[in-house]
Structure formats: structure tokens, C-alpha cells
Write a protein that holds these residues in place. Structure first.
Motif, short mmCIF file in Angstrom:
data_model
loop_
_atom_site.label_atom_id
_atom_site.label_comp_id
_atom_site.label_asym_id
_atom_site.label_seq_id
_atom_site.Cartn_x
_atom_site.Cartn_y
_atom_site.Cartn_z
N ARG A 53 41.99 42.42 46.45
CA ARG A 53 43.15 41.59 46.81
C ARG A 53 44.45 42.35 46.56
O ARG A 53 45.34 42.35 47.41
CB ARG A 53 43.14 40.29 46.00
CG ARG A 53 44.34 39.41 46.33
CD ARG A 53 44.27 38.09 45.64
NE ARG A 53 44.33 38.25 44.19
CZ ARG A 53 44.24 37.24 43.33
NH1 ARG A 53 44.06 36.02 43.77
NH2 ARG A 53 44.31 37.45 42.05
N GLU A 54 44.56 43.04 45.43
CA GLU A 54 45.77 43.80 45.12
C GLU A 54 45.98 44.96 46.10
O GLU A 54 47.10 45.23 46.53
CB GLU A 54 45.74 44.31 43.68
CG GLU A 54 45.84 43.21 42.65
CD GLU A 54 47.06 42.34 42.83
OE1 GLU A 54 48.18 42.89 42.99
OE2 GLU A 54 46.92 41.11 42.81
N ILE A 60 49.61 45.76 52.95
CA ILE A 60 50.42 44.94 53.86
C ILE A 60 51.90 45.22 53.63
O ILE A 60 52.67 45.40 54.59
CB ILE A 60 50.09 43.45 53.68
CG1 ILE A 60 48.68 43.17 54.18
CG2 ILE A 60 51.10 42.57 54.39
CD1 ILE A 60 48.13 41.81 53.79
N ALA A 61 52.31 45.27 52.37
CA ALA A 61 53.71 45.54 52.05
C ALA A 61 54.14 46.91 52.57
O ALA A 61 55.22 47.05 53.16
CB ALA A 61 53.93 45.44 50.55
N LYS A 62 53.28 47.93 52.38
CA LYS A 62 53.62 49.27 52.85
C LYS A 62 53.70 49.34 54.38
O LYS A 62 54.60 49.97 54.93
CB LYS A 62 52.59 50.29 52.35
CG LYS A 62 52.72 50.61 50.90
CD LYS A 62 51.65 51.60 50.45
CE LYS A 62 51.76 51.90 48.99
NZ LYS A 62 50.71 52.83 48.53
N GLU A 90 45.65 43.07 60.59
CA GLU A 90 44.25 43.24 60.23
C GLU A 90 44.07 43.11 58.71
O GLU A 90 43.11 42.49 58.24
CB GLU A 90 43.74 44.61 60.68
CG GLU A 90 43.64 44.76 62.18
CD GLU A 90 43.35 46.20 62.61
OE1 GLU A 90 43.24 47.10 61.73
OE2 GLU A 90 43.25 46.43 63.82
N GLN A 91 44.99 43.69 57.96
CA GLN A 91 44.92 43.62 56.50
C GLN A 91 45.12 42.18 56.02
O GLN A 91 44.51 41.76 55.03
CB GLN A 91 45.98 44.54 55.87
CG GLN A 91 45.77 46.01 56.15
CD GLN A 91 44.60 46.58 55.42
OE1 GLN A 91 44.50 46.47 54.21
NE2 GLN A 91 43.68 47.21 56.14
N GLU A 92 45.97 41.42 56.72
CA GLU A 92 46.18 40.02 56.34
C GLU A 92 44.92 39.19 56.54
O GLU A 92 44.61 38.31 55.73
CB GLU A 92 47.35 39.42 57.14
CG GLU A 92 48.69 39.96 56.68
CD GLU A 92 49.83 39.57 57.60
OE1 GLU A 92 49.58 39.05 58.71
OE2 GLU A 92 50.99 39.81 57.21
N VAL A 93 44.19 39.48 57.61
CA VAL A 93 42.91 38.78 57.83
C VAL A 93 41.93 39.13 56.72
O VAL A 93 41.26 38.24 56.16
CB VAL A 93 42.33 39.15 59.22
CG1 VAL A 93 40.90 38.65 59.36
CG2 VAL A 93 43.21 38.61 60.33
N LEU A 94 41.87 40.40 56.35
CA LEU A 94 40.99 40.82 55.24
C LEU A 94 41.43 40.18 53.93
O LEU A 94 40.58 39.82 53.10
CB LEU A 94 40.98 42.33 55.12
CG LEU A 94 40.31 43.11 56.26
CD1 LEU A 94 40.50 44.60 56.07
CD2 LEU A 94 38.84 42.76 56.34
#
Length: 152
Positions: A53-54, A60-62, A90-94
Motif C-alpha cells: 500500500r505504501e 501514484i504521488a511520483k 493503473e496504480q490507483e486500481v492496484l
């Protein structure tokens, strides 16, 4: 004679019930090593989910930061710039899937009668995303100005 027969059946049933209760008690009694192994297994599983999660939040932030920088600098251009947003989505879905996995782990732990303190210990730890990959890896150069690439 009938009375003795019933008593014999009752005694046999009580003996069977006692034997079952005794063996079930032995089966439920876990050794310290087994408890420690179970604790380690649950904590490691939970730690991996929290670390993932981290990592996803950081990614996502980067990616969003890189997209904002590309908007200001006007490079990378085109598809390379839009790739930042696509990867962020894609990262938000993960991340959503990982959040759901964390909820499922907690529910499974409750169902398995795992003490809540075991998972709380992991939550109290400092979860740090692993360091970036080594510089030996190849850099994506799509959309970059070739005049400013270091080919050394």
C-alpha cells in the motif's frame, strides 16, 4: 438386567465423550513454536500488504508529480507525458485492490481467532517503501530531447 444394559451404554457414551473431549483438547493445545510460527505468518502477510500500500501511494504521488512537471516544462511530450497519467490510474486500481486485501486479511484473522494485537504490532511499525532501483537499469528515454541525454 435391562437396567444394567442401559447403564453400560450410558457409561460407554460418557467414556467416549470424555475421550473425544480429551483428544480435542490435545489437538487445540498448540506448542509455543506453533503459536510463534502462526504469529509470524500472519504478521508477515499483513506487513507485505501494508508495504505494498505504501509503495503504491508513493508511486501514484511520483507519477502525478512527473506529469505536473511535464506540463510545466513541455517535455516529455505526447504519449510519454500521457503515460504518467495512465500509469498513475493503473496504480490507483492496484491500490484499491490492496486496500481490499488488507480488509480481507483483518476479517480472516478475526475468523481464525487471531489476537488483534498481532496485527496491531505490524501497524505500529514504520512501514517504509523500498529504495529505488539501482542506476544500472536502463532509463526510459521516450519523449526526451536527445541533445540533453547523457550517453556516457
Amino acid at each position: 438386567m435391562t437396567r444394567t444394559h442401559r447403564t453400560g451404554r450410558r457409561a460407554a457414551a460418557e467414556a467416549l465423550a470424555f475421550a473425544l473431549a480429551f483428544t480435542a483438547g490435545l489437538a487445540l493445545a498448540e506448542t509455543e513454536e506453533e503459536i510463534l510460527a502462526k504469529r509470524t505468518q500472519w504478521q508477515e502477510r499483513y506487513r507485505v500488504a501494508l508495504t505494498n500500500r505504501e509503495i503504491l501511494k508513493e508511486n501514484i504521488a511520483k507519477l502525478r508529480h512527473n506529469y505536473a512537471q511535464a506540463q510545466r516544462r513541455n517535455y516529455p511530450r505526447g504519449g510519454a507525458r500521457e503515460a504518467f497519467l495512465t500509469k498513475a490510474r493503473e496504480q490507483e486500481v492496484l491500490l484499491e485492490e490492496t486496500e481490499q486485501e488488507i480488509v480481507e486479511i483483518r476479517a480472516e484473522a478475526r475468523a481464525a481467532s487471531i489476537p488483534p494485537g498481532w496485527l496491531a504490532e505490524v501497524e505500529d511499525e514504520d512501514i517504509v517503501a523500498p529504495a529505488a532501483p539501482a542506476e544500472d537499469e536502463e532509463i526510459d528515454r521516450e519523449g526526451r530531447n536527445p541533445l540533453y541525454l547523457d550517453d556516457e
